[in-house]
Each structure stands twice: as C-alpha cells, then as structure tokens.
Motif scaffolding. Structure first.
Motif, PDB file in Angstrom:
ATOM      1  N   PRO A 135       0.796  -1.233   0.000  1.00 15.69           N
ATOM      2  CA  PRO A 135       0.000   0.000   0.000  1.00 15.69           C
ATOM      3  C   PRO A 135       0.829   1.284   0.000  1.00 15.69           C
ATOM      4  O   PRO A 135       0.533   2.207  -0.769  1.00 15.69           O
ATOM      5  CB  PRO A 135      -0.822  -0.126   1.289  1.00 15.69           C
ATOM      6  N   MET A 136       1.864   1.354   0.829  1.00 13.04           N
ATOM      7  CA  MET A 136       2.640   2.591   0.933  1.00 13.04           C
ATOM      8  C   MET A 136       3.260   2.969  -0.405  1.00 13.04           C
ATOM      9  O   MET A 136       3.213   4.132  -0.832  1.00 13.04           O
ATOM     10  CB  MET A 136       3.738   2.448   1.993  1.00 13.04           C
ATOM     11  N   ARG A 186      -0.303   5.201   7.183  1.00  9.49           N
ATOM     12  CA  ARG A 186       0.749   5.231   8.229  1.00  9.49           C
ATOM     13  C   ARG A 186       0.143   5.078   9.622  1.00  9.49           C
ATOM     14  O   ARG A 186       0.735   4.467  10.510  1.00  9.49           O
ATOM     15  CB  ARG A 186       1.544   6.537   8.138  1.00  9.49           C
ATOM     16  N   TYR A 187      -1.062   5.637   9.820  1.00 10.86           N
ATOM     17  CA  TYR A 187      -1.754   5.483  11.102  1.00 10.86           C
ATOM     18  C   TYR A 187      -2.043   4.007  11.375  1.00 10.86           C
ATOM     19  O   TYR A 187      -1.772   3.492  12.465  1.00 10.86           O
ATOM     20  CB  TYR A 187      -3.055   6.291  11.096  1.00 10.86           C
ATOM     21  N   VAL A 188      -2.583   3.309  10.378  1.00 14.65           N
ATOM     22  CA  VAL A 188      -2.902   1.888  10.555  1.00 14.65           C
ATOM     23  C   VAL A 188      -1.625   1.074  10.754  1.00 14.65           C
ATOM     24  O   VAL A 188      -1.568   0.184  11.615  1.00 14.65           O
ATOM     25  CB  VAL A 188      -3.703   1.356   9.349  1.00 14.65           C
ATOM     26  N   ALA A 189      -0.578   1.377   9.970  1.00 12.38           N
ATOM     27  CA  ALA A 189       0.667   0.607  10.037  1.00 12.38           C
ATOM     28  C   ALA A 189       1.344   0.739  11.395  1.00 12.38           C
ATOM     29  O   ALA A 189       1.919  -0.233  11.906  1.00 12.38           O
ATOM     30  CB  ALA A 189       1.615   1.079   8.934  1.00 12.38           C
ATOM     31  N   ILE A 190       1.278   1.916  12.010  1.00  9.43           N
ATOM     32  CA  ILE A 190       1.999   2.154  13.263  1.00  9.43           C
ATOM     33  C   ILE A 190       1.107   1.962  14.491  1.00  9.43           C
ATOM     34  O   ILE A 190       1.541   1.398  15.497  1.00  9.43           O
ATOM     35  CB  ILE A 190       2.611   3.574  13.249  1.00  9.43           C
ATOM     36  N   HIS A 229      -2.901  -5.537   7.416  1.00  8.04           N
ATOM     37  CA  HIS A 229      -3.170  -6.223   6.146  1.00  8.04           C
ATOM     38  C   HIS A 229      -4.658  -6.469   5.919  1.00  8.04           C
ATOM     39  O   HIS A 229      -5.107  -6.531   4.765  1.00  8.04           O
ATOM     40  CB  HIS A 229      -2.394  -7.537   6.098  1.00  8.04           C
ATOM     41  N   SER A 230      -5.423  -6.592   6.978  1.00  6.95           N
ATOM     42  CA  SER A 230      -6.869  -6.768   6.805  1.00  6.95           C
ATOM     43  C   SER A 230      -7.554  -5.438   6.490  1.00  6.95           C
ATOM     44  O   SER A 230      -8.516  -5.384   5.718  1.00  6.95           O
ATOM     45  CB  SER A 230      -7.486  -7.395   8.061  1.00  6.95           C
ATOM     46  N   ILE A 231      -7.061  -4.345   7.097  1.00  3.09           N
ATOM     47  CA  ILE A 231      -7.650  -3.023   6.844  1.00  3.09           C
ATOM     48  C   ILE A 231      -7.223  -2.495   5.474  1.00  3.09           C
ATOM     49  O   ILE A 231      -8.050  -2.053   4.677  1.00  3.09           O
ATOM     50  CB  ILE A 231      -7.254  -2.023   7.954  1.00  3.09           C
ATOM     51  N   ARG A 265      -9.633  -2.616  -0.746  1.00  5.91           N
ATOM     52  CA  ARG A 265      -9.809  -1.283  -0.148  1.00  5.91           C
ATOM     53  C   ARG A 265      -8.805  -0.292  -0.737  1.00  5.91           C
ATOM     54  O   ARG A 265      -9.154   0.873  -1.004  1.00  5.91           O
ATOM     55  CB  ARG A 265      -9.645  -1.359   1.368  1.00  5.91           C
ATOM     56  N   LEU A 266      -7.568  -0.754  -0.942  1.00  7.17           N
ATOM     57  CA  LEU A 266      -6.560   0.118  -1.534  1.00  7.17           C
ATOM     58  C   LEU A 266      -6.969   0.538  -2.941  1.00  7.17           C
ATOM     59  O   LEU A 266      -6.822   1.720  -3.305  1.00  7.17           O
ATOM     60  CB  LEU A 266      -5.210  -0.598  -1.560  1.00  7.17           C
ATOM     61  N   SER A 267      -7.505  -0.395  -3.715  1.00  2.00           N
ATOM     62  CA  SER A 267      -7.954  -0.076  -5.074  1.00  2.00           C
ATOM     63  C   SER A 267      -9.059   0.970  -5.056  1.00  2.00           C
ATOM     64  O   SER A 267      -9.073   1.907  -5.865  1.00  2.00           O
ATOM     65  CB  SER A 267      -8.451  -1.347  -5.776  1.00  2.00           C
ATOM     66  N   LEU A 268      -9.991   0.822  -4.118  1.00  2.00           N
ATOM     67  CA  LEU A 268     -11.073   1.801  -3.987  1.00  2.00           C
ATOM     68  C   LEU A 268     -10.537   3.179  -3.606  1.00  2.00           C
ATOM     69  O   LEU A 268     -10.951   4.199  -4.172  1.00  2.00           O
ATOM     70  CB  LEU A 268     -12.088   1.329  -2.942  1.00  2.00           C
TER      71      LEU A 268
END
Length: 309
Positions: free
Chosen positions: A57-58, A121-125, A132-134, A139-142
C-alpha cells in the motif's frame, strides 16, 4: 438556455506580456524543468511497478502520488512552452475550462492522496496487527480510484457551473486558466452566487481532509513517543509524507493568498512564480524526497532496476 452560452470563443492570456524579451531563456528553463519532472517521477513509478517487493500500500500510494504529479504538470507545461514560442497567447474557451479542471483536480487529488497516505501510516503504526486486513487490495484499489474520481467530479461540477456563465471579457491576466478568474469575468455578478456556494463547499471538503491528516499524525506521534521501533518507522516512512504535506500546503497557501489578496505592486514575474510554484516545487521535490529517504527505493534506483521472477 442558449442565452446563457458565453460569446467568448478565445481567451487571451496576458501573463507573459512583460517577459517576452527573455523568451529563449524562459523556454529553455521551462523545458528543462518539465523534462526533469517527467524523469524523476517516471523513474520512481517504473521502479515501483517493476519491483514486486514494492507492491504494498505505501509504495502503491506513492506511485499514485507521482502519477498525479505528471497529470497536473502535463496540463500546464506543454501549453506554456507553446506560448513561449508564439507571439500570441490564446486558448480556446473549452480548452481553458479543461485546463482549469486539470489544475484544480490535480491539487485536490494531491491532498486526497496525502490523506490516504496519512491513514495508511496510522494503521501501520497504531494498529499493526490489523494492517493487512484493513489495507487490503480491494480497499486500496477503492481508495486509489476515489483519489482521482472524487476530485474530478467535485471540480467538474464547479467547471460546469462556470460554463453556464455569460462572460464579458476574454482577457485573463495569468499564465494559465483558473476557474475563479473565469467566474470574475461574468457579465452579471448575481449569476455567480451558485458558483461561490459550491466553491466554498469544495473548500470545506478539503479543509476536512487537512483535519483528517492532522488527526492521523497526532495519533501516530503519540504512539511513537514511547517506542524506539515505532520512532524509527516514523522517521523512515512518515517524515517524507509530512514533508510533502508541508510543501503542498505552503505552495497552495501562497497561491491562494496571492489570488485573493495579492498586490499589483509586486513584480509580475514574482506574482507568476507564486502562482505556478505548486506546479514546480512539489512535482520535483516529492519524488526526490521519497527516492532518497525510503531505503528500498533508493537502493533499487542506485543499483539499477532488475526484474524478479
């Protein structure tokens, strides 16, 4: 509705009128700047696309960010290069509206992508076990699709409202077409009320994007304070995002302040630089920041792009 159709068929851009004595120098510098923007952004995009280890994603968001930079600058540089070689600086009515659409949607997409990057970055940290579920592929494509479609639709609405106005002047004192300048050329100010309302709604929408980014990084910083590992991750991945955000906000703020409160006493060259700096500084600096700061990208570019089976 034919009586609302503008009689203006061509706009005259008078922004270059005082600089034509230096047209060769300006053309050379502008062409060099555009070529460098294309080079650094394409290099980063190709690096991410070809390296399967960066299909995360990043990096995908970063690739989207650079693509948007190419989209915005392509709406400006070819036209200004043509104008620097031409004795008459004109643009068709429809071409002017399209250019205004590209300029505004580019800027709004940049802020949208920065908001998604902040969320990533909020979800990752802050929520690493759920990352990976979020931030799933779907979701990334959207999020990537919305980062382009939403600004395009919102700004498209503004442009459609502008296209209904009857204009009484074909002269634009800018280097490129800007929606609010076209609105100011309307024959009847009362007709622009709807334009103003929609414009303020648009501003409010993107101000909320800014608040969302601020909220995300407040939580990220609070999480990183007591963790050495998270502090290292913050410095590695969040600092480039914050730098890009700061550059974006400063350049856009200068442009908005210049449009709304700019003094005619300032040299025309300075006024125009302030107006176009968001098309010069971010597209150049952003890929350089990420290219040097993110170790994986830096090593891949310096080591040459290789294909992995």
């Amino acid at each position: 509705m034919m009586h609302n159709v503008s009689h203006v068929k061509l706009f005259f851009l008078s922004g270059l009128s005082e600089t034509m004595n230096y047209r060769v120098v300006l053309f050379s510098l502008t062409l060099l700047c555009y070529c460098f923007i294309v080079l650094v952004n394409v290099a980063l995009i190709v690096t991410i696309i070809l390296d399967k280890t960066m299909h995360e994603p990043m990096y995908i968001l970063l690739c989207t960010f650079c693509m948007n930079g190419l989209y915005g600058t392509t709406g400006f540089y070819p036209k200004i290069l043509w104008d620097l070689l031409s004795p008459v600086h004109v643009i068709s009515y429809s071409g002017c509206l399209v250019q205004a659409l590209v300029m505004y949607s580019y800027a709004c997409s940049d802020l949208y992508i920065l908001a998604v990057m902040a969320y990533d970055r909020y979800v990752a940290i802050c929520r690493p076990l759920e990352y990976h579920s979020i931030m799933s592929k779907q979701r990334l494509s959207l999020l990537v699709c919305f980062s382009w479609l939403t600004p395009f639709c919102i700004i498209g609405t503004n442009i459609i409202l502008t296209s209904r106005l009857k204009l009484c002047s074909p002269y634009i004192d800018r280097l490129f077409c800007v929606n609010w300048v076209i609105v100011k050329l309307a024959c009847f100010p009362a007709d622009t009320i709807v334009n103003s309302i929609v414009a303020y709604i648009t501003i409010i929408i993107y101000v909320f994007h800014g608040f969302f980014i601020f909220w995300s990084y407040v939580y990220v910083i609070k999480t990183c304070v007591n963790s050495l590992e998270n502090r290292a991750k913050f410095m590695q991945t969040c600092v480039p995002h914050l730098t890009s955000l700061l550059i974006f906000l400063v350049t856009i703020l200068f442009d908005v302040m210049n449009m709304r409160f700019g003094s005619n006493n300032l040299p025309q060259t300075l006024q125009h630089f302030v107006a176009i700096e968001f098309l010069i500084i971010p597209p150049i600096v952003n890929p350089l920041i990420y290219g040097f700061k993110l170790t994986k990208i830096r090593n891949r570019i310096l080591g040459g792009i290789t294909f992995k089976n």
